[in-house]
Every structure is written in C-alpha cells, then in structure tokens.
Scaffold this active site. Structure first.
Site, mmCIF file in Angstrom:
data_model
loop_
_atom_site.group_PDB
_atom_site.id
_atom_site.type_symbol
_atom_site.label_atom_id
_atom_site.label_comp_id
_atom_site.label_asym_id
_atom_site.label_seq_id
_atom_site.Cartn_x
_atom_site.Cartn_y
_atom_site.Cartn_z
ATOM 1 N N GLU A 19 0.822 -1.212 0.000
ATOM 2 C CA GLU A 19 0.000 0.000 0.000
ATOM 3 C C GLU A 19 0.856 1.263 0.000
ATOM 4 O O GLU A 19 0.480 2.278 -0.590
ATOM 5 C CB GLU A 19 -0.943 -0.003 1.204
ATOM 6 N N ASP A 79 -5.523 -4.220 -8.587
ATOM 7 C CA ASP A 79 -4.648 -3.217 -9.198
ATOM 8 C C ASP A 79 -4.575 -3.390 -10.713
ATOM 9 O O ASP A 79 -4.502 -2.408 -11.459
ATOM 10 C CB ASP A 79 -3.241 -3.321 -8.601
#
Length: 398
Positions: free
Chosen positions: A87, A182
């Site tokens: 992250e 993602d």
C-alpha cells in the site's frame, strides 16, 4: 464564476483546506505523514493463520505448541508488513503524482489506500496502480533470495520460502485485469487512454473483475475437488476473496455509470456568491441584504471584527426562527462555523467533488483557489443535480 478578491475576505488560516483523516480502524501511527489504520477484521485473520500455520509447524517440525504458534504469529506480522509495503507503494507514487493520500487501512483481505482524488490522466492511473504489485514482487524476490542462502530444511528457510511465495502470489493475483484489483485499475487506464473516457474504462474493468471473481471461485473448487488443495480453510478464504471481488466489481460498474451521468460542473461553477455581515446583524436585516443583492441566491456569510470569515448562516436554523423574532435574533446565533473539512478547491468536479462532500452532503462548503474565494457550495445544490441522473440500478487491494 470566476475567481475574485472582492466580497468577503479569504478564509483565515484555520479554514484552509487540509487532508481529511479517516477514522475507521485502529490507528497504528504514521509513515511519511500517512495515517495507518488496522481494521478489526484483520485480527480474525491473524488468529486463524496463527492457529493453522502454528499447528502445521508443530506437526511437521515436532515443535511445542507454543513455539509453533509463536512462529505462526511472526509469519502473520510479516504478512501485515508486506501488505503495508504494498500500500505504501501506491501512496508514495500517488504523492509523487501530486495526489494527496488520506490514509492506509490494513484489513482481513488485504488493504487499501484512500486518496484525495482520482488520477487526472490515464498514465498517472497506470503508474499508481502497478506500484503496489511491483513492491510485492520485489519483497517476494528478496524473501526468495533469503530462502536460498539460509540453511536448507530449517525453520528460517521454510519461513522465508512461505513469505516469498505469499508475496509473489499477491503480486500476480493483484495484477489480474479486473477491478477492484490493481490490474483492473491498469486496465481502466488503458481503456481510458484508448477511448478518452475514464468512465468507460471503469465499466470495462468492472465487468472484467466479475470474470476474475467467477474464475477464482471456479478454480479453487476444481483444485479442491481434485485434491490439489487440502483443507477447508484455504477454500473458504479464497471463496471469500472471490465474493469480495464480485462486490467490488459491481461497485465499479455502478460508479462508472453514475460518473458518466454527472454534470460537468466544478465546485467553482456551483458556488453561490456571499453577502458578508457581522455576527451581531439581526437575522431579518441579513435576509433583507441578501434579497437586495443582484447576485443569484447568495449565502449570508458572517465575518469577525477584523474582516475574517467565520462561517455561514445555517439555512435550517434560520428558518426555524419565528418571523416575529428575526429582527431581534443576531445571525451569530444561527451561524455554522467553517472548519477545514468544509473547504473545497474550486477545480474539483465529478466524482472527486462528490467524494469531497460525502461526509456531509447537506453541508455548506467554502470554495477557494489559493487566496481567492469563489463563494459557497451548498451540498444540497450538488445532490439535486446528481440524484435525477443516478441510475435506478476505496482503491482496494485483495
């Protein structure tokens, strides 16, 4: 409405825009100024992995139960750090691209990075999206290198191998082309680049995410049926991931449909002009001044003795005052003060603007650009534009 310096003075320093912090989860502190939160759901996953992995080590390595659980918990902590690094990859690239980061939340099925606004260009979206999997892959390679140099057959070598495998699996799985993964954000960016429409990209990537969710569920069931996956924990966990992907993909599809129907107005375009008065001005007099204004639907703003902006007259509170009392009630009694969460940048538009007012959609917001004050955006004005267009039908990583 164009920016100007006339009318009420700029907001005082206390009312300047500041990043909002999320309040969900257990605060763990900050890294490079980014707030880190731990969702309570992670504690459940930590307990399950600690017990499962610890028992496996106890049987295979002939360790004591306490030692096995201690190693299992250490593995959980390493996984948590791996997700955090993933992250942080998104957060750092986001900041380098000029997009603020509100916080990082680590939860049961991974984590997510909450940003101030969406990427302005497809290239930026692609860059930010692939940063997380790249970090996970790099961590996996480092752990694999450690497994190679550590003595074979030892607990440390096994630990490093498991860490390498988990990070590489996370990197590969997150790179799959479907939202909310993602890789889905990357697919969205590519469709956006090809079509010029970010909302089309979001819808395409959302449908691709549903395909990934179904494929994930089917694959784990087939592997379990053939005996390749042993144990119910992995099956249940993977099916939970598939359900989460399906839900996230559906949200992305709806988001794309709603965003495509939003009016092309910025916060500056929707800002109402202000009529500035002192806090002691009677409510009736303030209403009279507003009615005499040549501007459209002005908002009464209250200023202090030095001319600094304090807040705005709260419409509902003002209407609740009986007409016969309004000549005697000062506007200061029905004023809502400005706070940093009710200051917007004038160029916000579309989903970024909706995101900015989501915590108080009925509130009043000061609209500024630097030192220039454009006016006041009433959340109800924006909501009234959006709701008729809404169809009847958080960057998250798993």
């Amino acid at each position: 409405m164009d920016a100007h310096r006339s009318g009420p003075p700029p907001a005082p320093p206390a009312a300047r825009p500041q990043p909002r912090e999320r309040g969900a989860g257990i605060p763990l502190g900050r890294i490079a100024g980014v707030p880190i939160y731990l969702a309570p759901s992670w504690l459940l996953l930590a307990a399950l992995i600690t017990l499962t992995y610890g028992q496996i080590l106890t049987v295979r390595r002939e360790l004591s139960l306490s030692t096995g659980f201690a190693i299992g918990f250490g593995f959980v902590v390493c996984l948590l750090i791996s997700v955090l690094l993933h992250e942080l990859g998104h957060a750092v690239t986001s900041r380098r691209s000029g997009i603020g980061v509100r916080g990082i939340t680590l939860e049961m099925l991974g984590g997510y990075t909450e940003m101030d606004r969406e990427a302005p260009r497809p290239g930026v979206e692609l860059y930010i999206s692939l940063a997380g999997p790249a970090v996970s892959f790099a961590v996996g390679l480092l752990a694999a290198a450690a497994a190679v140099v550590l003595p074979g057959g030892g607990i440390a070598e096994t630990f490093a191998f498991q860490l390498a495998l988990s990070n590489i699996v996370v990197a590969v799985f997150n790179a799959l082309p479907g939202l909310p993964l993602d890789g889905g954000r990357a697919l969205q960016a590519l469709v956006w680049k090809a079509s010029g429409d970010p909302n089309l990209g979001r819808r395409v990537a959302g449908w691709a995410g549903r395909v990934v969710a179904l494929a994930t569920a089917a694959a784990v069931l087939i592997l379990f049926e053939r005996g390749i996956i042993d144990g119910y924990f992995g099956v249940i966990f993977t099916l939970l991931v598939a359900v989460t992907l399906w839900v996230g993909a559906g949200q992305a599809i709806r988001h794309g449909r709603v965003a495509a129907s939003l009016p092309p107005f910025s916060a500056r375009d929707l800002a109402r002009p202000v009529v500035a008065v002192s806090a002691s001005t009677p409510l009736a007099e303030a209403a009279r001044l507003a009615a005499m204004s040549e501007e459209r639907q002005p908002v009464v703003a209250v200023v202090d003795g030095a001319g600094g902006l304090i807040g705005f007259v709260h419409g509902a509170s003002a209407r609740a005052v009986p007409a016969e009392r309004r000549p005697w009630v000062p506007v200061g009694d029905v004023t809502r003060r400005i706070d940093p969460q009710h200051v917007l940048q004038g160029d916000l538009r579309g989903t970024d603007l909706l995101q900015a007012i989501r915590d108080d959609p009925a509130g009043d917001y000061l609209v500024v650009s630097g030192e220039d004050v454009h006016g006041v955006l009433r959340g109800a004005d924006l909501v009234s534009l959006v709701e008729p267009r809404r169809p009847t039908v958080r960057r998250k990583n798993t």
